[in-house]
Each structure stands twice: as structure tokens, then as C-alpha cells.
Design an enzyme around this catalytic site. Structure first.
Site, PDB file in Angstrom:
ATOM      1  N   CYS A 191       0.824  -1.222   0.000  1.00 33.53           N
ATOM      2  CA  CYS A 191       0.000   0.000   0.000  1.00 33.53           C
ATOM      3  C   CYS A 191       0.848   1.256   0.000  1.00 33.53           C
ATOM      4  O   CYS A 191       0.347   2.353  -0.241  1.00 33.53           O
ATOM      5  CB  CYS A 191      -0.954  -0.002   1.187  1.00 33.53           C
ATOM      6  SG  CYS A 191      -2.069  -1.411   1.143  1.00 33.53           S
ATOM      7  N   HIS A 210      -9.310   3.464  -1.611  1.00 29.63           N
ATOM      8  CA  HIS A 210      -7.939   2.979  -1.456  1.00 29.63           C
ATOM      9  C   HIS A 210      -7.506   2.156  -2.662  1.00 29.63           C
ATOM     10  O   HIS A 210      -7.295   0.952  -2.561  1.00 29.63           O
ATOM     11  CB  HIS A 210      -7.860   2.157  -0.165  1.00 29.63           C
ATOM     12  CG  HIS A 210      -6.488   1.656   0.176  1.00 29.63           C
ATOM     13  ND1 HIS A 210      -5.327   2.259  -0.252  1.00 29.63           N
ATOM     14  CD2 HIS A 210      -6.092   0.593   0.920  1.00 29.63           C
ATOM     15  CE1 HIS A 210      -4.289   1.578   0.199  1.00 29.63           C
ATOM     16  NE2 HIS A 210      -4.717   0.568   0.904  1.00 29.63           N
TER      17      HIS A 210
END
Ligand SMILES: [Zn+2]
Lengths: 145, 386
Positions: free
Chosen positions: B81, B334
Site C-alpha cells: 500500500c 484505497h
């Protein structure tokens, strides 16, 4: 894979390499001279101190205490929910992740405090059958009586 | 090390773009950033591209196919991420080192409808451990991080739920956010449980999106900015997880964040109190709560009280130390590789009073930070000042 060596062995197989089956199933870790213990994956040197050649097999206790847990309500297709996952601290100073059984997951999430530090012990059960027809044995933790 | 400035930024609203390709999305964000910077692709001397799901497929070069193949060095970055923020850091270092004067970072991802649960992996499914050996799924992993806080400090489910309410409220003011609906505390508490204590609204959605930034040296800032104020990258820090005892089974997102935070404040010469806004990695509400403490926004064990006193809320809502005024990952979305650059865009927009943040502008924003965690683990923190 050591398939040839195992070809004649029709017995059960452990779900993970650090679970040792037999008369008294237990977990086997690798212990470094610095004190750190590793379960998975197998290390070629110590993650903690970086020393190579310092790791020796160590048999771990079947009893421990729950550190934290979660209750999984959504998982991959085919996996029955809800189930409890927990981090169990063993007396040797290493923690293990596995499923908690013999506890009511919904009760646990209503009263999380009752699960912290709960004494538990390792149990094994057949969790699947592999492509070659071997029973696959996993381990879980249940409350100690 | 030379001073490095963010000359321009671009972002494609997070959402779902099944009709577009990854290079198209990334290229769109890059074009917006170039225009915002007042330069053309021929002015860019180096490009760092961040994408996770196609990390073996030369996404950076394919973005240049879309917007101009100038032959510049391109590196493709993957860091879970933290992919986008690591790409930003590569572009930062390229200028800081003195090697290049103008660089570009793009973060882009297309996740489609795939859930955050992750893949099952290959091999004989009989040996797949999910559900047999507890859970390695993200909602449970981050659920446990929250439960560890409950265990240590008596934190309640309601505290986590309040974070989600705040995030959704913030997102209503952000046109770049994937979700812009408000939710009540009851909605969040009564929503379907995914992995205790994370209910559906406490888990970030998946989606597509892209963000880009143009970085430059002081000399080029004078040449291109034309008097417009542009923020300085006051600190760019990357850490990996050091050995900690339970990290073996319970991923530790705190230790590497604390190390990065300490270093970032030191390098930037500022503290948590100086942060007009913080964009932090709230992949789950439980993660946001522990990062309040990890980033020093409150003391250890103080996160519950911080939340109860409206800590993290936008000042216009009566809050202080605003966190994720963009809506955060929980509402803004996200798209893995895009997240780290988008967070930096948000901070830049507040520091420069950019129109793109006008409905949620944090007053007197002189410094802000963007924090990202890639599980496995990588942590980046960027402190920007103006
Ligand atoms: Zn060692």
C-alpha cells in the site's frame, strides 16, 4: 516437494511444516542462541540478530494464553463463518496464530475481556484431504479445563 | 541534499473505471499535474511510477506511451500500500541528490470489484490455511490491532465507530472521494460485522484511481512557479518493520510508524502540534486509532479520549488536529498504488489553498503530513511545509 520420499507413506500430513504429528502432536520452532524463536516460514538465519548457523529445533509447549483475537464473519467462499482467530502466547516467548475452538464467537465479541489471557491448549483435527488422498491435519486451540 | 518542492499535483477521482486502462488513468493524473505545474512532459527528467497489481508490466513506460515518450529514465515501484508514496520518495530523492531538477511521480491502481480479502494462492487447496489456522485476512489482522488497544487501554467499539462517522462526514466535502455519504454512529455500529471489531463501514472500499505529483529544485521553482507558492518536502522517510516479538504472527504496524514519525519530525524540524492536517493510513478504523498515538497526535493510551474530544475532526466541525479531512481511505477509497500520492496531493492542496480543497480547507495550514503503511511492511511519512 519431497514427493518421491513420501510416495510410500499413506499417513496423514500436517497442514503446516512446523506442526509435528505422531503420538504426541506438538509445534516445533527454530531457536536462536539470542533467544528468538521462529515458526513460519523456516529461516536460514536469525531475523532478530542476523546470526547464521545459530538456529536449532525446539519443541514448543502445547499450552498457552490468548493475547488477542478477532471474529471473522466474512471469508472466502466455502469457508464457514463466523470463526475465531487468535494470537496465542506460548511460555517459550513465541506467539502462534490459529483458530480458537469450543468458544462461542458471538459471546466472545460481546465480552472480549473474558478471552484475553484465557488459558488454552493445542488440539489437532483433520481439516482437509489433499489431491493425493492424504488426510491433512491442522491444529487449533481450545480453552484448557 | 537540496531542497525539493511540489510544483504540481493531479488526481483522478477515486471510483470505478472499468472502461479505462491503468496507463490511461495514470496518464490522466500526470497530465493534470503537468498542467498544474505549468510545464510539459518534455520538461520532466525522471519518472517514478507506482502500481501494485501490474507491477511486472512496465506501467510507467506505458503511461509515457499515453502522454509522451521522451526517453527519460523510468522506474516502476511496488511496495504494497506504500507503493505510491515510495514512488513519490524516489522522485524526491532524484531531485534532492542533485541528479535531476524536475521529476514526476504517479500512483495508479485498478482493482475492479475484487475485495480487500486478497488472493487464495496456488498449490493444493487442502493446504490453504485460511479458516483452518485462524485468519490472515486484512479485516481480521487489523481487527486484532484494534483489539490489542482494547486490551491495553479499555478502548470501546464506539471509539472505532466514531472514526468511521468522522471519515464519512469529511468525505461529503471532497469531490475526489469514492463515497460521499454520511453515516451515523448507529449505522456504523449496526452494520454487518466483517471481522470484529471492524464493521463494514470501518473497512475501506476497493476501487480505481490515480494521482500524480511534479517535484522540482529551488532553481526550477523560480523558473516555473511564477510567484505561486509551492510547498517544500520537509521530510521524506521510509522504514521497514524491525524485528519485534509478536510481529511474527500479529503484524506490527506501530513500531515502524513510530520510528518513521520520530525521524520525520526530526528532519522537518517540526512536531505533531505543528501539523495543520494529517492524512494517515486508515485502511480500517482500528488502524487510524492506533496511528493517532504512533504519530504523536495524542499520548499512548490517549486515543479514546482524543476521539471523544473530537480530535481528528475538521475544525469547522468543532474538532482539532484534523486527520483525513479528505475522507481518508475509509471513504475517499484505497486504490492501492494511488493512495500514497493522493494523500500527498491532499496535503499540498491545503498548504497552497488550492481550489480542489476549497470546501474543506484547513485554516492556516503551514505544515502537514501524509502517512502510509504497506503491510509486510513498509511505512512512509512525508512532511510538507510552506
Ligand atoms: Zn538470533
Amino acid at each position: 516437494m519431497a514427493e518421491q520420499a513420501q510416495a510410500t507413506d499413506s499417513g496423514p500430513r500436517p497442514l503446516v511444516p512446523f506442526l509435528k504429528l505422531g503420538a504426541s502432536p506438538h509445534l516445533e520452532g527454530q531457536k536462536c542462541t539470542c533467544g528468538a524463536i521462529f515458526l513460519d516460514p523456516k529461516r536460514i538465519a536469525c531475523s532478530k540478530c542476523g546470526t547464521a548457523g545459530s538456529l536449532k529445533p525446539v519443541q514448543l509447549s502445547n499450552k498457552g494464553k490468548v493475547y488477542v483475537f478477532s471474529v471473522v464473519h466474512q471469508s472466502f467462499p466455502g469457508i464457514k463463518t463466523p470463526y475465531m482467530t487468535a494470537i496465542v502466547d506460548l511460555p517459550e516467548g513465541v506467539s502462534v496464530r490459529s483458530t480458537l475452538v469450543d468458544l462461542d464467537p458471538l459471546e466472545a465479541q460481546k465480552n472480549p475481556g473474558k478471552v484475553f489471557d484465557l488459558p488454552v491448549e493445542l488440539v489437532t483435527s483433520v481439516v482437509a484431504k489433499d489431491r493425493e488422498g492424504h488426510e491433512v491435519v491442522g491444529f487449533q486451540y481450545k480453552p484448557s479445563r | 541534499m537540496r531542497n525539493v518542492y511540489v510544483l504540481g499535483t493531479g488526481m483522478v477521482k477515486f471510483g470505478r473505471y472499468p472502461e479505462k486502462t491503468v496507463p490511461e488513468l495514470g496518464g490522466e493524473a500526470a497530465l493534470i499535474a503537468l498542467k498544474d505545474a505549468g510545464i510539459a512532459i518534455k520538461d520532466v527528467e525522471m519518472f517514478a511510477s507506482g502500481n501494485l497489481y501490474q507491477s511486472n508490466a512496465m506501467v510507467g513506460q506505458r503511461i509515457l506511451q499515453q502522454i509522451g515518450q521522451t526517453g527519460i529514465p523510468v522506474i516502476n515501484v511496488a511496495n504494497a500500500c506504500a507503493t505510491g508514496s515510495t514512488a513519490f520518495r524516489e522522485a524526491f530523492m532524484a531531485v534532492a541528490s542533485g541528479m535531476y531538477d524536475v521529476t514526476m511521480a504517479v500512483g495508479v491502481e485498478q482493482m475492479g470489484k475484487q475485495g480487500l480479502l486478497g488472493g487464495a494462492g496456488g498449490g493444493d487447496p487442502a493446504y490453504a490455511t485460511e479458516g483452518k489456522l485462524g485468519s490472515g485476512l486484512m479485516p481480521a489482522v487489523f481487527g486484532q490491532a484494534g483489539i490489542e488497544h482494547m486490551r491495553k487501554y479499555g478502548t470501546k467499539l464506539e471509539h472505532f465507530a466514531k472514526i468511521s462517522v468522522k471519515s464519512h462526514k469529511h468525505a461529503t466535502k471532497n469531490p475526489f472521494s469514492q463515497y460521499r455519504n454520511e453515516v451515523s454512529l448507529e449505522d456504523v455500529m449496526n452494520a454487518r460485522m466483517v471481522a470484529y471489531p471492524n464493521t463494514l463501514y470501518m473497512c475501506c472500499p476497493t476501487g480505481d484511481g490515480a494521482a500524480a505529483a511534479i517535484l522540482c529544485s529551488e532553481e526550477k521553482l523560480k523558473q516555473f512557479a511564477g510567484g505561486r507558492k509551492r510547498p517544500k518536502v520537509a521530510a521524506s522517510v521510509l522504514t521497514s518493520d524491525p524485528y519485534t516479538d509478536r510481529d511474527l504472527t500479529l503484524p506490527d504496524v506501530s513500531t515502524l510508524t513510530r520510528r518513521a514519525s520520530k525521524k520525520a519530525y526530526e528532519i522537518a524540524g517540526v512536531g505533531a502540534k505543528d501539523m495543520a492536517l494529517t492524512e494517515l493510513h486508515d485502511c480500517f478504523a482500528t488502524a487510524e486509532l492506533v496511528h493517532y498515538e504512533n504519530l504523536g497526535l495524542c499520548g499512548d493510551g490517549g486515543a479514546g479520549e482524543f476521539i471523544d474530544k473530537k480530535g481528528g475532526m475538521h475544525p469547522s466541525l468543532g474538532g482539532f488536529s484534523p486527520v483525513n479531512v479528505s475522507g481518508g481511505l475509509l471513504s475517499k477509497g484505497h486504490p492501492l498504488g494511488a493512495t500514497g500520492v493522493a494523500n500527498i496531493c491532499e496535503v499540498v492542496w491545503h498548504l497552497t489553498q488550492d481550489d480542489r480543497a476549497k470546501d474543506r480547507q484547513v485554516p492556516n495550514a503551514k505544515a502537514g503530513q501524509a502517512h502510509v503503511i504497506g503491510l509486510g511492511s513498509a511505512c512512509t511519512i512525508h512532511v510538507l511545509t510552506i
